[in-house]
Each structure stands twice: as structure tokens, then as C-alpha cells.
Design a protein around this motif. Structure first.
Motif, short mmCIF file in Angstrom:
data_model
loop_
_atom_site.label_atom_id
_atom_site.label_comp_id
_atom_site.label_asym_id
_atom_site.label_seq_id
_atom_site.Cartn_x
_atom_site.Cartn_y
_atom_site.Cartn_z
N GLN A 136 1.13 -1.25 -0.18
CA GLN A 136 0.28 0.48 -0.29
C GLN A 136 0.89 1.04 -0.32
O GLN A 136 0.42 2.37 -0.48
CB GLN A 136 -1.33 -0.09 1.03
N ALA A 137 1.80 1.36 0.57
CA ALA A 137 3.44 2.27 0.64
C ALA A 137 3.51 2.39 -0.49
O ALA A 137 3.64 3.44 -1.05
CB ALA A 137 4.24 2.16 1.53
N ALA A 138 3.94 1.46 -1.32
CA ALA A 138 3.87 1.86 -3.21
C ALA A 138 3.28 2.51 -4.41
O ALA A 138 3.45 2.01 -4.84
CB ALA A 138 5.31 0.62 -3.16
N GLY A 139 1.85 2.37 -3.07
CA GLY A 139 0.81 2.85 -4.15
C GLY A 139 -0.05 1.67 -4.84
O GLY A 139 -0.81 1.83 -5.76
N TRP A 140 -0.42 0.11 -3.86
CA TRP A 140 -1.36 -0.69 -4.49
C TRP A 140 -2.13 -0.90 -3.66
O TRP A 140 -2.07 -0.50 -2.27
CB TRP A 140 -0.09 -2.18 -4.69
N GLY A 141 -3.21 -1.23 -4.40
CA GLY A 141 -3.64 -1.90 -3.29
C GLY A 141 -4.10 -3.11 -2.86
O GLY A 141 -3.30 -4.36 -3.69
N ALA A 142 -3.79 -3.95 -1.47
CA ALA A 142 -3.79 -4.93 -0.84
C ALA A 142 -4.57 -5.57 0.24
O ALA A 142 -4.82 -4.72 0.50
CB ALA A 142 -2.33 -5.12 -0.53
N ASN A 143 -4.61 -6.54 0.49
CA ASN A 143 -5.37 -7.16 1.36
C ASN A 143 -4.67 -8.60 1.74
O ASN A 143 -4.52 -9.52 0.82
CB ASN A 143 -6.98 -7.72 0.78
N TRP A 144 -5.00 -8.32 2.85
CA TRP A 144 -4.78 -10.28 3.57
C TRP A 144 -5.92 -11.40 4.10
O TRP A 144 -6.42 -10.48 4.17
CB TRP A 144 -4.19 -10.17 4.96
#
Length: 198
Positions: A136-144
Motif C-alpha cells: 500500500q505504501a508503494a501505491g498498490w491496493g492490498a488485502n490479507w
């Protein structure tokens, strides 16, 4: 002469990031996901987690393309054979079928007289959270995500060929956001915190 380590300085931008971060629902993440050259440094950064004894009780499997389609098929077939709820099974299948990219964070505990397995498991969880945060810090959406597949021995053996002692701590979906998630209620810090001074 050893290198001198400078004292830590406040990083308000990092604090601001964590004050506002939240996971993006996996079903809202679309292609493109990061390519290998983009993802590799994110994985390297995410691996900077607490690891008592330097055991590295984890490993990563990057799932993309045809692998995700295969995992969706395995999920549907095994879940159906096991009599799993159809609606929940459809969601589990979609987690792979619709994902742009998934990183399976595999718990790979090591035999140790000093480091109990529970500590190793906590390190694996830290890696899952670190990977979501770094992406997310790199600009991507992410989920665990997890689901029954993460610990089902038949699925783990056929789908990922994991060793009998291994399991998946998290399927981290990484991609491009297609919707802004609404804010969610946050824990009451005062209700959950006990201050002990003596």
C-alpha cells in the motif's frame, strides 16, 4: 571501527500513513498487479520483520496467471467434494480466479529448542501485515486473506505442494484499486488498554 548508527528521528509521514491505512477488499482489486521487477523490492522490504533466532520461519509463493486459474479450479473441486457451503465456496474460488496477483505467505516452522513455534507463527503474521503495508505504501491496493484453504491439508498438498508441517498464514492479494473502501469502525483504545505503573 564499527559504523555509528544515528539516532532515530521522528517520521511524521510514516505515522500519518499508519493512522489512515486500511486494507482494500480483495474483490475490488483488479489488474494490473505489480510485475516481477516491481514486486521483488517490495518483498525484500516486507521480509524485514521480527524474527527471533533468525530462523526465517516463512517463505513466499507468488501466484499469478495460469497458477491462479488452477488454484481456483482446485478450490472449487476440493470444496465441493468436502461438502462446503456453495456461497462461501464461490467466494473462495473467486479469491484466486479474480485476483491480479496473490502472494502466499507460507508458515515454515523450524525445529528449535530456544524459539517456540508460537513465536515463529507471530513472525509469519508480522510478515503478512508488513507485506500489505509495504504494497500500500508503494501505491498498490492490498488485502490479507485466508479461508479454509490456508490450513486444509488436502488443498495445501495438491494446490501448493506444501510440506506436512507447512500452512498458509495469508494470501496477500495485490493489485490496482477499483473502488475506494468506506471507513470502518476502529477499536476503542481506552477500553482495550491497561496502564500498569507499579
Amino acid at each position: 571501527m564499527p559504523d555509528t548508527i544515528p539516532p532515530l528521528s521522528p517520521r511524521p509521514e510514516v505515522l500519518a500513513y499508519f493512522e489512515t491505512r486500511r486494507s482494500r477488499p480483495g474483490k475490488t482489486l483488479r489488474a494490473p498487479g505489480p510485475d516481477r521487477d516491481t514486486l521483488a523490492p517490495l518483498l525484500e522490504t516486507a521480509l524485514r520483520v521480527p524474527d527471533h533466532g533468525k530462523l526465517e520461519p516463512w517463505r513466499l509463493m507468488v501466484l499469478e496467471g495460469a497458477a491462479l486459474a488452477r488454484l481456483a479450479e482446485v478450490t472449487e473441486r476440493l470444496g465441493t467434494a468436502q461438502g462446503r457451503d456453495a456461497e462461501k465456496l464461490a467466494k473462495a474460488r473467486a479469491m484466486f480466479a479474480d485476483a491480479p496477483l496473490v502472494v502466499a505467505v507460507v508458515a515454515n516452522p523450524k525445529a528449535s529448542d530456544k524459539i517456540p513455534e508460537v513465536e515463529q507463527t507471530l513472525s509469519v503474521g508480522a510478515l503478512c501485515f508488513g507485506l500489505v503495508s509495504v504494497a500500500q505504501a508503494a501505491g498498490w491496493g492490498a488485502n490479507w486473506l485466508s479461508g479454509w484453504m490456508a490450513t486444509d491439508r488436502a488443498w495445501l498438498t495438491e494446490a501448493l505442494q506444501l510440506a506436512p508441517t507447512e500452512w498458509v498464514a495469508g494470501f496477500v492479494v495485490i493489485g490496482t484499486e477499483s473502488a475506494v473502501p468506506p471507513e470502518r469502525p476502529r477499536p476503542d483504545v481506552a477500553a482495550l488498554t491497561e496502564w500498569i505503573s507499579e
